[in-house]
Design an enzyme around this catalytic site. Structure first.
Site, PDB file in Angstrom:
ATOM      1  N   ASP A   1      40.179  36.559  47.135  1.00  0.00           N
ATOM      2  CA  ASP A   1      39.556  36.643  45.814  1.00  0.00           C
ATOM      3  C   ASP A   1      38.656  35.451  45.520  1.00  0.00           C
ATOM      4  O   ASP A   1      37.855  35.489  44.577  1.00  0.00           O
ATOM      5  CB  ASP A   1      40.621  36.778  44.718  1.00  0.00           C
ATOM      6  CG  ASP A   1      41.225  38.168  44.700  1.00  0.00           C
ATOM      7  OD1 ASP A   1      40.510  39.125  45.047  1.00  0.00           O
ATOM      8  OD2 ASP A   1      42.414  38.297  44.357  1.00  0.00           O
TER       9      ASP A   1
ATOM     10  N   ASP B   1      38.594  45.844  48.855  1.00  0.00           N
ATOM     11  CA  ASP B   1      37.906  44.947  47.919  1.00  0.00           C
ATOM     12  C   ASP B   1      37.309  43.746  48.655  1.00  0.00           C
ATOM     13  O   ASP B   1      36.311  43.161  48.225  1.00  0.00           O
ATOM     14  CB  ASP B   1      38.866  44.426  46.850  1.00  0.00           C
ATOM     15  CG  ASP B   1      40.005  45.380  46.526  1.00  0.00           C
ATOM     16  OD1 ASP B   1      40.297  46.270  47.338  1.00  0.00           O
ATOM     17  OD2 ASP B   1      40.617  45.217  45.468  1.00  0.00           O
TER      18      ASP B   1
HETATM   19  N1  GLY Z   1      42.079  44.288  43.455  1.00  0.00           N
HETATM   20  C1  GLY Z   1      40.820  44.427  42.878  1.00  0.00           C
HETATM   21  C2  GLY Z   1      40.670  45.681  42.140  1.00  0.00           C
HETATM   22  O1  GLY Z   1      41.480  45.952  41.283  1.00  0.00           O
HETATM   23  O2  GLY Z   1      39.729  46.399  42.392  1.00  0.00           O
END
Ligand code: GLY
Length: 410
Positions: A118, A180
């Site tokens: 992240d 992601d």
């Molecule tokens: N984990 C990132 C999202 O909720 O897309």
């Protein structure tokens, strides 16, 4: 040639271009950007001088739930990023001051060891946009350092970045990579061409290749999480974390894939990635409800049409497709993707999806984590980030500028 056919052909072209023009003219991007500026100022007033970020507005509330900045706050970069896009669209220095204030709040995150993928969302949406719009060298160095830190999570045996080191124990996932994570490759590509280590380009491309190989089903739909053996590098299984089930198509997961492979093609110019971006996009578009452009949170959720929507997925895809339409080597597909992106923006900009006077967010009706019952049918900061990004991109597109170029310098 039969004259009747020629006349029909001409009539079709005239009607088709008129419809296309109508759609473009009907979408008043300046009006929607002005709306974003208004909502930003309502949020700034709500924040006062608290050093917190707006995260979500549940359906039952009219004010933002605020969160402190920390390693667990994966969305921390979106509010500063929104403020930078708002500055880009308004060119108002007061908006730049607000963006600077909230970007600088993220400084503690920039000196930590690699804690998870992240870091890319947190730093590139904030400091990346800050550097793009100000040229401030301090911001550039922070992004370069963050790219080096993120790259430490790359496992060469597997060929991907480890997404969640902290989740290994509870889930028994040796090396996990989530869809992601594709978005965070952009920071590595950027660093490789802006003075950082050239190996970052190879790491990002290897991650995209490995993900393309293992993380998708035959039809182009992705598992949210790919689990690999840390030692051998073998793919073990594909599972979900935020979707309905391992076999279903989680809308935002597919949105990340569309955005990710569009960006990887832009950076590599490798047509394999363009064809793959088309594949994941075409599946997403084919599964949208008829004449609607905001998906249900999971395309296979059991109670459709009585399931919550995910406006964040629509905003991410709209932004990606504006770019994909410009990168396309196939004119028909370019037109199709541009039309789809505008339709998504039109729907997101309708009363149904706007916070309006009731709430200070840009958008309503996103779904964050349905399996956990968290942020279901809520306003969420990343939906707003990709919505304003898409609006700014759209404005560039209609001005004949590359959507990923800096509007002011172009
Ligand atoms: N984990 C990132 C999202 O909720 O897309």
């Amino acid at each position: 040639m039969n004259i009747k056919n020629v006349i029909w052909g001409l009539a079709f072209i005239i009607i088709f271009s008129a419809c296309n023009r109508k759609q473009t003219e009907a979408f008043e991007v300046d009006k929607h950007l002005a709306y974003c500026d208004k909502q930003v100022h309502r949020t700034l007033t709500e924040l006062g001088n608290r050093k917190m970020m707006p995260r979500n507005i549940p359906d039952s509330l009219t004010h933002w739930k605020l969160v402190p900045i920390g390693i667990g706050e994966w969305t921390a970069g979106f509010w500063p990023g929104i403020l930078w896009y708002n500055y880009e669209s308004t060119e108002n220095m007061n908006n730049a001051d607000a963006a600077t204030f909230y970007t600088d709040l993220l400084e503690p995150l920039t000196v930590l060891p690699p804690y998870d993928h992240d870091l890319g969302f947190q730093i590139f949406c904030s400091y990346g946009n800050a550097y793009r719009l100000t040229g401030n060298e301090k911001y550039k160095q922070i992004v370069l350092n963050a790219a080096d830190t993120l790259a430490l999570l790359f496992n060469p045996k597997v060929g991907t970045i480890l997404s969640w080191p902290r989740e290994v124990e509870p889930n028994n996932w040796p090396h996990n990579t989530i869809m992601d994570n594709m978005i965070n490759l952009e920071m590595l590509y950027w660093a490789a061409k802006n003075g950082g280590d050239k190996k970052l380009y190879d790491i990002a491309t290897k991650h995209a290749e490995t993900t393309m190989k293992h993380h998708f089903r035959e039809d182009g739909g992705n598992y949210h999480v790919a689990v690999y053996d840390t030692i051998t590098g073998d793919f073990i299984k594909g599972v979900t974390h935020q979707g309905y089930a391992d076999s279903t198509l989680w809308a935002r997961g597919q949105a990340w894939a569309i955005y990710g492979y569009t960006m990887v093609y832009r950076e590599t110019q490798d047509k394999t990635f363009l064809r793959f971006a088309e594949k994941v996009t075409d599946l997403y578009l084919s599964r949208l409800p008829k004449d609607e452009y905001v998906p249900f949170w999971d395309f296979d959720a059991p109670n459709i049409p009585n399931e919550p929507r995910d406006a964040s997925a629509a905003a991410i895809v709209a932004s990606a497709l504006l770019e994909l339409s410009q990168l396309e080597d196939n004119k028909e597909k370019a037109k199709e993707y541009k039309t789809a992106a505008i339709n998504m923006l039109v729907e997101l900009s309708s009363d149904k999806y706007q916070g309006g006077d009731c709430k200070p967010s840009f958008l309503l009706h996103s779904t964050g984590h349905w399996p956990k019952g968290s942020e279901v049918d809520a306003a969420i900061n990343y939906a707003d980030y990709y919505y304003i990004e898409a609006l700014v991109r759209y404005k560039k597109l209609i001005s004949g500028i590359k959507v990923t170029e800096n509007f002011k310098d172009a």
